[in-house]
Write an enzyme that holds these catalytic residues in place. Structure first.
Site, short mmCIF file in Angstrom:
data_model
loop_
_atom_site.label_atom_id
_atom_site.label_comp_id
_atom_site.label_asym_id
_atom_site.label_seq_id
_atom_site.Cartn_x
_atom_site.Cartn_y
_atom_site.Cartn_z
N LYS A 53 0.84 -1.20 0.00
CA LYS A 53 0.00 0.00 0.00
C LYS A 53 0.87 1.26 0.00
O LYS A 53 0.62 2.21 -0.72
CB LYS A 53 -0.95 -0.01 1.22
CG LYS A 53 -2.06 -1.03 1.07
CD LYS A 53 -2.86 -1.26 2.34
CE LYS A 53 -3.85 -2.40 2.12
NZ LYS A 53 -4.59 -2.79 3.32
N GLN A 97 -4.40 -1.36 9.58
CA GLN A 97 -4.41 -2.70 8.98
C GLN A 97 -5.01 -3.72 9.96
O GLN A 97 -4.63 -3.76 11.13
CB GLN A 97 -2.97 -3.11 8.62
CG GLN A 97 -2.87 -4.42 7.88
CD GLN A 97 -3.50 -4.38 6.49
OE1 GLN A 97 -3.39 -3.39 5.77
NE2 GLN A 97 -4.16 -5.46 6.11
N ASP A 120 -10.71 3.00 4.25
CA ASP A 120 -11.11 1.59 4.16
C ASP A 120 -12.64 1.47 4.11
O ASP A 120 -13.16 0.42 3.76
CB ASP A 120 -10.60 0.82 5.40
CG ASP A 120 -9.45 -0.12 5.07
OD1 ASP A 120 -9.25 -0.42 3.87
OD2 ASP A 120 -8.76 -0.55 6.01
#
Ligand code: NAD
Length: 289
Positions: A53, A97, A120
């Site tokens: 990422k 994460q 997200d």
């Protein structure tokens, strides 16, 4: 023979588009969009995902910062850390994460992220916005699935409206299944959400014009579960005994029955990161007005 829906090619196109958008954003605002990725602990898969990422952000000109925190990080400290990222005006996107180490309440961390920076799309505010058809930030993997579906429909000259089509989504997670069901519904598909308690899953799948497998069980979906000509989106990422990546669909056999199929690897996976970059640019553009 099914048409392969190539996620690598589409993801590269979308990333190039983000890069152009980022250049415009920089010219207008005198700074790049900022994405902060937070990794807690030393889960090896998460370490690879977060590094990818960070790298993908840099490639399109997004200022990506990866924070590696020890697995001894406390929940309270992490909440404060997220609050400091929320308060920083140069930061547009925050991604923590998952999974988090045991002892940290994942919901408390997701709730701590400012919804407008939640790239997200996991914050309950964004999940709610999606379910009532309002503009928020949409989770990356489901967005990637829709982009693949649209690219396929365009390539074969079919309209994007899914009215009259039956979509079956196997898996009801907050990250993939549920939001994807909402997106398909918003596009007028008739949606069935299937899961581990669904009775006679093969029969349900056989009624699908569009079948999404988001379970995490290697080759669970057999060729004889498919309606001939169905569009099959394989979200699963599994490792076989010999270390190879494979999806939730028995792809070799499915090729003879499906109309179109996303490969694993090279299908949904590359799209997820491309959509994260799009979400970051979107969040940044909305924040500066
Ligand atoms: P999850 O474990 O949270 O959810 C799995 C879902 O599958 C559950 O809703 C469960 O009800 C359902 N399920 C389990 N066993 C079943 C069975 N026998 N029959 C029918 N349904 C069953 O998983 P998730 O986070 O939604 O991820 C699903 C898969 O997608 C995993 O393989 C994951 O690695 C992969 N994934 C891929 C990407 C990507 O970028 N390609 C992103 C996220 C997740």
């Amino acid at each position: 023979m099914a048409r392969i829906i190539d996620g690598k090619v589409l993801a590269a196109q979308r990333r190039a588009r983000v890069a152009a958008g980022v250049a415009e954003f920089c010219a207008r605002n005198g700074r790049a969009p900022g994405l902060e990725v937070v990794l807690v602990g030393d889960d090896p898969a998460s370490a690879v995902y977060t590094r990818n990422k960070e790298k993908a952000a840099a490639e399109v000109g997004i200022r990506g910062v990866l924070h590696r925190l020890p697995d001894t990080t406390s929940e309270a400290w992490l909440v404060d850390f997220v609050a400091s990222l929320n308060a920083n005006p140069a930061i547009d996107g925050i991604l923590v994460q998952l999974p988090l180490p045991r002892g940290i309440d994942v919901n408390r961390i997701i709730d701590a992220i400012l919804p407008s920076k939640d790239v997200d799309g996991f914050h309950p505010m964004n999940a709610g916005m999606l379910s009532v058809g309002r503009e928020g930030l949409v989770p990356c993997t489901p967005r990637g699935c829709m982009a693949l579906l649209d690219a396929h429909l365009e390539a074969v000259g079919e309209g994007l409206d899914l009215g009259g089509k039956h979509a079956v989504v196997i898996g009801r997670s907050n990250i993939v299944g549920k939001p994807l069901g909402q997106l398909l519904l918003a596009r007028n598909a008739t949606v069935t959400m299937a899961h581990s308690r669904t009775r006679d899953l093969p029969a349900v799948c056989r009624t699908a014009d569009i079948l999404v497998a988001a379970v995490g069980r290697a080759a669970m979906v057999r060729a004889d579960w498919l309606k001939p000509g169905a569009i099959v989106l394989d979200v699963g990422i599994n490792r076989t005994a010999d270390g190879k990546l494979c999806g939730d669909v028995d792809s070799e056999a499915a090729m003879a029955v499906a109309g179109a199929l996303t490969p694993v690897p090279g299908g949904v996976g590359p799209m997820t990161i491309a959509m994260l970059l799009e979400n970051t640019l979107l969040a940044a553009s909305r924040r500066v007005g």
